[in-house]
Design a protein around this motif. Structure first.
Motif, PDB file in Angstrom:
ATOM      1  N   ASN A   1      19.755  -4.816   6.879  1.00  0.00           N
ATOM      2  CA  ASN A   1      19.083  -6.404   5.837  1.00  0.00           C
ATOM      3  C   ASN A   1      18.092  -6.515   6.502  1.00  0.00           C
ATOM      4  OD1 ASN A   1      18.954  -6.641   9.785  1.00  0.00           O
ATOM      5  ND2 ASN A   1      19.043  -9.217   8.577  1.00  0.00           N
ATOM      6  N   ILE A   2      16.777  -5.904   6.104  1.00  0.00           N
ATOM      7  CA  ILE A   2      15.510  -5.407   6.327  1.00  0.00           C
ATOM      8  C   ILE A   2      15.059  -4.382   4.435  1.00  0.00           C
ATOM      9  CG2 ILE A   2      13.582  -5.427   6.562  1.00  0.00           C
ATOM     10  CD1 ILE A   2      14.573  -7.507   8.195  1.00  0.00           C
ATOM     11  N   ASP A   3      14.974  -5.008   4.077  1.00  0.00           N
ATOM     12  CA  ASP A   3      15.291  -4.017   2.688  1.00  0.00           C
ATOM     13  C   ASP A   3      13.359  -3.921   2.603  1.00  0.00           C
ATOM     14  OD1 ASP A   3      15.195  -2.320  -0.004  1.00  0.00           O
ATOM     15  OD2 ASP A   3      15.800  -4.017  -1.076  1.00  0.00           O
ATOM     16  N   LEU A   4      13.334  -2.774   2.803  1.00  0.00           N
ATOM     17  CA  LEU A   4      10.998  -2.333   2.194  1.00  0.00           C
ATOM     18  C   LEU A   4      11.232  -2.092   0.957  1.00  0.00           C
ATOM     19  CD1 LEU A   4      10.481  -0.724   5.530  1.00  0.00           C
ATOM     20  CD2 LEU A   4      10.248  -3.258   4.922  1.00  0.00           C
ATOM     21  N   VAL A   5      10.815  -2.859  -0.123  1.00  0.00           N
ATOM     22  CA  VAL A   5      10.272  -2.027  -1.434  1.00  0.00           C
ATOM     23  C   VAL A   5       9.076  -1.942  -1.593  1.00  0.00           C
ATOM     24  CG1 VAL A   5      12.314  -3.194  -2.643  1.00  0.00           C
ATOM     25  CG2 VAL A   5      10.065  -4.739  -2.385  1.00  0.00           C
ATOM     26  N   HIS A   6       8.542  -0.780  -2.542  1.00  0.00           N
ATOM     27  CA  HIS A   6       6.827  -0.095  -2.021  1.00  0.00           C
ATOM     28  C   HIS A   6       6.073  -1.384  -4.147  1.00  0.00           C
ATOM     29  CE1 HIS A   6       9.765   1.871  -0.964  1.00  0.00           C
ATOM     30  NE2 HIS A   6      10.579   2.369  -1.704  1.00  0.00           N
ATOM     31  N   GLY A   7       4.449  -1.705  -3.967  1.00  0.00           N
ATOM     32  CA  GLY A   7       4.379  -1.918  -4.719  1.00  0.00           C
ATOM     33  C   GLY A   7       3.626  -1.356  -5.007  1.00  0.00           C
ATOM     34  N   PRO A   8       2.371  -1.948  -6.143  1.00  0.00           N
ATOM     35  CA  PRO A   8       1.265  -0.913  -6.788  1.00  0.00           C
ATOM     36  C   PRO A   8       0.349  -0.806  -6.377  1.00  0.00           C
ATOM     37  CG  PRO A   8       1.355  -3.607  -6.679  1.00  0.00           C
ATOM     38  CD  PRO A   8       2.183  -3.315  -5.903  1.00  0.00           C
ATOM     39  N   GLY A   9       0.384   0.097  -4.281  1.00  0.00           N
ATOM     40  CA  GLY A   9      -0.783   0.352  -4.125  1.00  0.00           C
ATOM     41  C   GLY A   9      -1.451   1.923  -4.102  1.00  0.00           C
ATOM     42  N   CYS A  10      -0.974   1.913  -5.284  1.00  0.00           N
ATOM     43  CA  CYS A  10      -1.232   3.138  -5.139  1.00  0.00           C
ATOM     44  C   CYS A  10      -2.394   3.216  -6.523  1.00  0.00           C
ATOM     45  CB  CYS A  10      -0.059   4.113  -5.473  1.00  0.00           C
ATOM     46  SG  CYS A  10      -0.728   5.975  -6.473  1.00  0.00           S
TER      47      CYS A  10
ATOM     48  N   CYS B   1       0.731  -1.190   0.288  1.00  0.00           N
ATOM     49  CA  CYS B   1      -0.066  -0.141  -0.096  1.00  0.00           C
ATOM     50  C   CYS B   1       0.665   0.912  -0.315  1.00  0.00           C
ATOM     51  CB  CYS B   1      -0.664   0.307   1.164  1.00  0.00           C
ATOM     52  SG  CYS B   1      -1.334   1.557   1.175  1.00  0.00           S
ATOM     53  N   GLY B   2       0.141   1.900  -1.026  1.00  0.00           N
ATOM     54  CA  GLY B   2       1.689   3.589  -0.885  1.00  0.00           C
ATOM     55  C   GLY B   2       1.329   4.398   0.507  1.00  0.00           C
ATOM     56  N   GLY B   3      -0.304   4.014   1.607  1.00  0.00           N
ATOM     57  CA  GLY B   3      -0.042   4.713   2.446  1.00  0.00           C
ATOM     58  C   GLY B   3       0.868   4.203   3.410  1.00  0.00           C
ATOM     59  N   HIS B   4       0.611   3.384   3.646  1.00  0.00           N
ATOM     60  CA  HIS B   4       2.329   2.379   4.422  1.00  0.00           C
ATOM     61  C   HIS B   4       3.618   2.507   3.850  1.00  0.00           C
ATOM     62  CE1 HIS B   4      -0.136  -1.393   5.323  1.00  0.00           C
ATOM     63  NE2 HIS B   4       0.114  -0.174   5.928  1.00  0.00           N
ATOM     64  N   THR B   5       3.796   3.436   2.610  1.00  0.00           N
ATOM     65  CA  THR B   5       5.042   3.603   1.869  1.00  0.00           C
ATOM     66  C   THR B   5       5.319   5.467   2.595  1.00  0.00           C
ATOM     67  OG1 THR B   5       4.817   2.485  -0.002  1.00  0.00           O
ATOM     68  CG2 THR B   5       6.749   4.499   0.165  1.00  0.00           C
ATOM     69  N   HIS B   6       3.895   6.092   2.511  1.00  0.00           N
ATOM     70  CA  HIS B   6       4.450   7.406   3.095  1.00  0.00           C
ATOM     71  C   HIS B   6       4.570   7.244   4.789  1.00  0.00           C
ATOM     72  CE1 HIS B   6       3.788  10.885  -0.077  1.00  0.00           C
ATOM     73  NE2 HIS B   6       3.227   9.731  -0.493  1.00  0.00           N
TER      74      HIS B   6
END
Length: 379
Positions: free
Chosen positions: A54-63, A35-40
């Motif tokens: 070592n935790i890599d957060l990547v962004h998905g198609p939730g916008c 979710c884009g809300g999580h990204t923000h």
């Protein structure tokens, strides 16, 4: 916890982060927040700087704004320019670029384009302007589809015939499946979307754990929600489990919102296929109006170009939406493409990953690039 500040307790955040570091020692994990809300939330509150490296957060198609292809923007502009039309939309769609300008440009050129806070506002305009055709630009995942459905049911009940919907609602599960089937990206788990899950519940995610052996934790939108969700994911991985868990229990129920799902089922059905920016055509991934609501279907009432339009070559929104690259790796990020002069949708939307990086992440990114110590900023 009862109060907002409890969900932002820095000492508790550091404690959970230390636990995550202990559990994942010696491993590098890549997790996608859908979710884009999580990204923000992640970039506004500096969560990437709290979590271990070592935790890599990547962004998905939730916008939902970001995934809409340019051709659908052109279709919306064509409807807005039709005679005697009042075209209504949410505010963040006004500046999304099509192949030849945006809805804001069309408004400047004389089209009657207005932003509204809900589809019911558009229906009110239809009552007030019986000599005009009022069109609502319906976008969003299952989060916003129920409000469109309820508005359609009201328009039908009141027989308001000068109102129609240009339906662009998309569904999250086929997009996640497309990402899992993509050879470009290896993921260890998912931070599941909270607001979508409030509507659809937990069951639709079952295939991710069953077929792909990836844990999913549905998360809320406060900083500790995100950090706790990461801990729940790494705990599953450490124990060799792959399950669907619900961190956002104060809002999300396992069965979802039954009444909202019923309203959607009465008014909408799945399209055979729909184009997503960056992901191409995905079958059964979007909604259209049912035949019994044809009188309120803008795609049937107006002529639209319906032409597929390629994204600008310089824009890499598609790769960002798939999690293949981070926004700052795009060649035009922060230079030719900014929130004031956007080339792609990820920089326009209030949930876009590029906008999150630009507004909140530039200082930490500069430090990362230059290997400088990160200075946490409050506020």
């Amino acid at each position: 916890m009862k109060y907002v500040d409890e969900y932002r307790d820095p000492a508790l955040a550091q404690s959970i982060a230390a636990d995550i570091a202990r559990i994942t020692e010696g491993r590098t994990l890549k997790l996608m927040e859908v979710c884009g809300g999580h990204t923000h939330t992640i970039y506004k509150h500096g969560i990437e700087d709290v979590l271990p490296r070592n935790i890599d957060l990547v962004h998905g198609p939730g916008c939902p704004v970001c995934v809409l292809p340019m051709g659908r923007i052109d279709d919306a502009i064509a409807i807005a320019r039709a005679p005697d039309v009042i075209f209504t939309t949410f505010g963040d769609m006004m500046r999304v670029p099509g192949s030849n300008g945006s809805l804001l440009d069309a408004k400047a050129e004389g089209a009657d384009v207005r932003f509204v806070y809900s589809p019911l506002d558009a229906l009110k305009l239809a009552r007030q302007n019986p000599d005009k055709q009022v069109v609502f630009f319906a976008i969003g995942f299952e989060t916003t589809a129920p409000s469109t459905a309820v508005t359609l049911l009201r328009a039908q009940a009141e027989n308001i015939t000068n109102f129609s919907v240009f339906c662009n609602h998309v569904t999250i599960i086929p997009a996640i499946k497309a990402i899992l089937d993509s050879p470009d990206l290896r993921l260890d788990g998912f931070i599941g979307p909270g607001h979508v899950s409030m509507v659809i519940g937990m069951r639709p995610y079952t295939f991710i754990a069953r077929d792909h052996r990836k844990p999913v934790v549905i998360a809320g939108f406060e900083p500790l929600d995100i950090i706790q969700s990461v801990r729940m994911i790494v705990q599953q991985l450490d124990e060799g489990r792959a399950e669907i868990e619900n961190q956002y229990g104060r809002v999300v129920r396992p069965e979802g919102n039954v009444k909202a799902l019923e309203a959607m089922a009465r008014t909408m059905e799945l399209r055979p296929f729909f184009e997503w920016r960056g992901l191409g055509f995905i079958s059964h991934s979007a909604l259209k109006l049912r035949p019994e609501f044809a009188p309120w279907d803008a795609e049937l009432r107006f002529q639209v170009p319906g032409i597929r339009v390629a994204d600008p070559k310089a824009c890499q929104c598609g790769e960002v939406l798939k999690g293949v690259i981070k926004p700052w790796e795009c060649k035009v990020f922060g230079t030719a493409c900014t929130p004031e002069t956007p080339i792609g949708t990820c920089m326009v939307s209030s949930e876009g990953a590029c906008a999150a990086y630009f507004n909140y992440g530039r200082f930490s990114l500069a430090a990362e690039r230059n290997k400088l110590p990160v200075i946490a900023l409050n506020g």
